[in-house]
Design a protein around this motif. Structure first.
Motif, mmCIF file in Angstrom:
data_model
loop_
_atom_site.group_PDB
_atom_site.id
_atom_site.type_symbol
_atom_site.label_atom_id
_atom_site.label_comp_id
_atom_site.label_asym_id
_atom_site.label_seq_id
_atom_site.Cartn_x
_atom_site.Cartn_y
_atom_site.Cartn_z
ATOM 1 N N SER A 1 0.237 -12.368 -8.076
ATOM 2 C CA SER A 1 -0.142 -12.459 -6.669
ATOM 3 C C SER A 1 0.872 -13.272 -5.885
ATOM 4 O O SER A 1 1.247 -12.916 -4.759
ATOM 5 C CB SER A 1 -1.533 -13.106 -6.543
ATOM 6 O OG SER A 1 -2.488 -12.363 -7.270
ATOM 7 N N ALA A 2 1.349 -14.368 -6.486
ATOM 8 C CA ALA A 2 2.356 -15.190 -5.817
ATOM 9 C C ALA A 2 3.639 -14.397 -5.591
ATOM 10 O O ALA A 2 4.281 -14.509 -4.535
ATOM 11 C CB ALA A 2 2.642 -16.445 -6.648
ATOM 12 N N ALA A 3 4.021 -13.564 -6.569
ATOM 13 C CA ALA A 3 5.224 -12.750 -6.408
ATOM 14 C C ALA A 3 5.068 -11.759 -5.261
ATOM 15 O O ALA A 3 6.013 -11.522 -4.489
ATOM 16 C CB ALA A 3 5.523 -12.008 -7.712
ATOM 17 N N LEU A 4 3.878 -11.205 -5.124
ATOM 18 C CA LEU A 4 3.643 -10.231 -4.055
ATOM 19 C C LEU A 4 3.611 -10.879 -2.676
ATOM 20 O O LEU A 4 4.004 -10.261 -1.687
ATOM 21 C CB LEU A 4 2.318 -9.505 -4.312
ATOM 22 C CG LEU A 4 2.314 -8.532 -5.486
ATOM 23 C CD1 LEU A 4 0.902 -8.045 -5.776
ATOM 24 C CD2 LEU A 4 3.232 -7.348 -5.198
ATOM 25 N N GLY B 1 -6.797 -4.997 -6.869
ATOM 26 C CA GLY B 1 -7.155 -4.412 -5.579
ATOM 27 C C GLY B 1 -6.698 -5.277 -4.419
ATOM 28 O O GLY B 1 -6.209 -4.767 -3.401
ATOM 29 N N THR B 2 -6.830 -6.596 -4.555
ATOM 30 C CA THR B 2 -6.378 -7.510 -3.503
ATOM 31 C C THR B 2 -4.871 -7.445 -3.331
ATOM 32 O O THR B 2 -4.351 -7.461 -2.200
ATOM 33 C CB THR B 2 -6.804 -8.952 -3.831
ATOM 34 O OG1 THR B 2 -8.217 -9.004 -4.007
ATOM 35 C CG2 THR B 2 -6.402 -9.905 -2.715
ATOM 36 N N ASP B 3 -4.153 -7.325 -4.446
ATOM 37 C CA ASP B 3 -2.694 -7.233 -4.372
ATOM 38 C C ASP B 3 -2.253 -5.957 -3.649
ATOM 39 O O ASP B 3 -1.338 -5.990 -2.812
ATOM 40 C CB ASP B 3 -2.094 -7.269 -5.777
ATOM 41 C CG ASP B 3 -2.251 -8.631 -6.423
ATOM 42 O OD1 ASP B 3 -2.427 -9.622 -5.686
ATOM 43 O OD2 ASP B 3 -2.227 -8.708 -7.662
ATOM 44 N N ILE B 4 -2.903 -4.845 -3.964
ATOM 45 C CA ILE B 4 -2.568 -3.596 -3.273
ATOM 46 C C ILE B 4 -2.894 -3.711 -1.796
ATOM 47 O O ILE B 4 -2.126 -3.265 -0.932
ATOM 48 C CB ILE B 4 -3.334 -2.420 -3.913
ATOM 49 C CG1 ILE B 4 -2.937 -2.258 -5.381
ATOM 50 C CG2 ILE B 4 -3.069 -1.133 -3.147
ATOM 51 C CD1 ILE B 4 -1.499 -1.905 -5.604
ATOM 52 N N ALA B 5 -4.035 -4.327 -1.470
ATOM 53 C CA ALA B 5 -4.422 -4.506 -0.072
ATOM 54 C C ALA B 5 -3.394 -5.354 0.669
ATOM 55 O O ALA B 5 -3.094 -5.102 1.846
ATOM 56 C CB ALA B 5 -5.806 -5.146 0.012
ATOM 57 N N LEU B 6 -2.844 -6.350 -0.011
ATOM 58 C CA LEU B 6 -1.802 -7.175 0.614
ATOM 59 C C LEU B 6 -0.575 -6.348 0.973
ATOM 60 O O LEU B 6 -0.011 -6.473 2.070
ATOM 61 C CB LEU B 6 -1.404 -8.309 -0.336
ATOM 62 C CG LEU B 6 -2.350 -9.509 -0.435
ATOM 63 C CD1 LEU B 6 -1.940 -10.418 -1.578
ATOM 64 C CD2 LEU B 6 -2.371 -10.266 0.871
ATOM 65 N N LEU B 7 -0.175 -5.485 0.048
ATOM 66 C CA LEU B 7 0.987 -4.636 0.311
ATOM 67 C C LEU B 7 0.747 -3.700 1.498
ATOM 68 O O LEU B 7 1.590 -3.542 2.370
ATOM 69 C CB LEU B 7 1.341 -3.835 -0.941
ATOM 70 C CG LEU B 7 2.041 -4.593 -2.074
ATOM 71 C CD1 LEU B 7 2.175 -3.711 -3.287
ATOM 72 C CD2 LEU B 7 3.403 -5.088 -1.621
ATOM 73 N N LEU C 1 -5.682 2.955 -7.231
ATOM 74 C CA LEU C 1 -4.800 1.877 -6.769
ATOM 75 C C LEU C 1 -3.353 2.347 -6.658
ATOM 76 O O LEU C 1 -2.669 2.058 -5.669
ATOM 77 C CB LEU C 1 -4.903 0.688 -7.721
ATOM 78 C CG LEU C 1 -6.227 -0.088 -7.699
ATOM 79 C CD1 LEU C 1 -6.220 -1.174 -8.771
ATOM 80 C CD2 LEU C 1 -6.491 -0.694 -6.339
ATOM 81 N N ILE C 2 -2.879 3.086 -7.663
ATOM 82 C CA ILE C 2 -1.484 3.538 -7.632
ATOM 83 C C ILE C 2 -1.287 4.597 -6.550
ATOM 84 O O ILE C 2 -0.239 4.647 -5.889
ATOM 85 C CB ILE C 2 -1.059 4.077 -9.010
ATOM 86 C CG1 ILE C 2 -1.156 2.962 -10.057
ATOM 87 C CG2 ILE C 2 0.363 4.613 -8.955
ATOM 88 C CD1 ILE C 2 -0.374 1.712 -9.697
ATOM 89 N N THR C 3 -2.274 5.447 -6.331
ATOM 90 C CA THR C 3 -2.156 6.458 -5.281
ATOM 91 C C THR C 3 -2.092 5.803 -3.906
ATOM 92 O O THR C 3 -1.283 6.197 -3.054
ATOM 93 C CB THR C 3 -3.339 7.438 -5.351
ATOM 94 O OG1 THR C 3 -3.380 8.035 -6.650
ATOM 95 C CG2 THR C 3 -3.196 8.530 -4.305
ATOM 96 N N VAL C 4 -2.943 4.805 -3.674
ATOM 97 C CA VAL C 4 -2.912 4.076 -2.396
ATOM 98 C C VAL C 4 -1.562 3.394 -2.209
ATOM 99 O O VAL C 4 -0.974 3.417 -1.115
ATOM 100 C CB VAL C 4 -4.065 3.051 -2.335
ATOM 101 C CG1 VAL C 4 -3.916 2.138 -1.129
ATOM 102 C CG2 VAL C 4 -5.410 3.771 -2.281
ATOM 103 N N LEU C 5 -1.050 2.813 -3.264
ATOM 104 C CA LEU C 5 0.255 2.169 -3.184
ATOM 105 C C LEU C 5 1.354 3.196 -2.913
ATOM 106 O O LEU C 5 2.305 2.917 -2.181
ATOM 107 C CB LEU C 5 0.550 1.423 -4.484
ATOM 108 C CG LEU C 5 1.831 0.581 -4.521
ATOM 109 C CD1 LEU C 5 1.854 -0.419 -3.389
ATOM 110 C CD2 LEU C 5 1.954 -0.128 -5.864
ATOM 111 N N GLY C 6 1.200 4.397 -3.478
ATOM 112 C CA GLY C 6 2.165 5.459 -3.210
ATOM 113 C C GLY C 6 2.172 5.861 -1.750
ATOM 114 O O GLY C 6 3.234 6.100 -1.160
ATOM 115 N N VAL C 7 1.006 5.941 -1.134
ATOM 116 C CA VAL C 7 0.923 6.244 0.299
ATOM 117 C C VAL C 7 1.609 5.152 1.103
ATOM 118 O O VAL C 7 2.366 5.424 2.047
ATOM 119 C CB VAL C 7 -0.555 6.394 0.728
ATOM 120 C CG1 VAL C 7 -0.664 6.543 2.249
ATOM 121 C CG2 VAL C 7 -1.193 7.589 0.028
#
Length: 306
Positions: free
Chosen positions: A241-244, A292-298, A53-59
């Motif tokens: 989730s609301a913050a994101l 995972g949903t939060d990362i997908a949103l980003l 998750l953190i690696t995907v967010l880093g990309v």
């Protein structure tokens, strides 16, 4: 002459392969089982989930291939060190609770092996983190130190949530401080990370609350009880989730609202009774689904972390 002929015959004969002793094969099998038991002592599933998750967010934040690899290696070694230290420090408590699912308790791996693995992973984590830059690496190492402090005793206090909030809240900083200009992440990103950490803490403790109380572990979830802890976990994760979704500039699009609906449904799952087993891991799986949903949103929105 006979001696000469015999010598030539012996030298001409091809050497026969030495048979592999059964003891050597058994030893090799034992080493394989020991390595697997050592790996399982590190809590590999959550460690891998957090790393991915953190690696995907880093990309998504703009890290290049090399930077993303450094992120993955730093996070993975940090997570492994925390997992191994957790099982080693909790050995006496897990033994008293008859946790035969733990390789250390079952005698499948030795205390020394787990201790060495935890220290080795921590030593590797330091240079891998700092390879991302001094500021970024420092943020990650503070988070890893917070996780170790939890294992070393903070989890027995009413402040048990704080290491999770600190570690998860600093993960976005680990990613953005390595970017050109070394920017800090937006406040809403760090708030979402901290809320995710608090929710993950309450959720992860849920199946073991009774055993923890019997062992004298009285963190905040244990003090609140299973029902209240389930509610706190759901509210914290939904707030993250609301913050994101609502934190970035501009109104949310359909993807954002859909993601918020999904995370709301998963939060409801956390509030439901665990069914026939109080040790259900469903809340923890729902936590991973929320993250995972939060990362997908980003990633889907292309939102910058800064």
């Amino acid at each position: 002459m006979n001696q000469t002929f015999q010598a030539r015959s012996l030298s001409a004969a091809p050497p026969s392969p030495a048979p592999v002793p059964a003891e050597a094969a058994a030893r090799a099998g034992g080493l394989g089982r020991g390595a697997l038991a050592l790996l399982l002592s590190a809590h590999p599933a959550p460690a891998l989930a957090v790393t991915v998750l953190i690696t995907v967010l880093g990309v998504a934040a703009g890290r290049d291939v090399l930077g993303s690899c450094l992120v993955a290696l730093a996070v993975l070694t940090g997570q492994l060190s925390v997992g191994w230290s957790n099982d080693r420090i909790d050995l006496a408590r897990d033994t008293a609770a008859h946790r035969r699912d733990k390789p250390l308790v079952a005698g499948e791996v030795g205390m020394r092996s787990v201790s060495v693995a935890a220290c080795a992973a921590l030593l590797l984590c330091a240079p891998l983190s700092l390879a991302n830059g001094a500021a970024a690496g420092g943020a990650h190492l503070i988070g890893v130190a917070a996780a170790w402090s939890y294992n070393l005793g903070v989890k027995r206090t009413r402040w048990s949530w704080l290491p999770y909030a600190l570690a998860f809240g600093l993960l976005p900083a680990f990613l953005t401080l390595a970017l050109p200009g070394h920017p800090w992440p937006a406040a809403w990103v760090m708030a979402a990370g901290a809320l995710l950490g608090v929710g993950a803490h309450f959720t992860n403790v849920l199946p073991d609350i009774d055993a923890d109380l019997a062992a004298g572990v009285r963190g905040l979830p244990q003090r609140q009880g299973r029902r209240r802890s389930r509610t706190v976990a759901a509210l914290a994760l939904l707030a993250a989730s609301a913050a994101l979704v609502l934190g970035p500039p501009g109104p949310p699009d359909a993807t954002g609202w859909s993601g918020l609906a999904v995370t709301g449904a998963l939060a409801v799952v956390l509030c439901l009774p665990p069914g026939t087993s109080p040790d259900s891991r469903l809340p923890f799986l729902a936590t991973l689904g929320l993250a995972g949903t939060d990362i997908a949103l980003l990633v889907a929105r292309g939102t910058s972390l800064v």
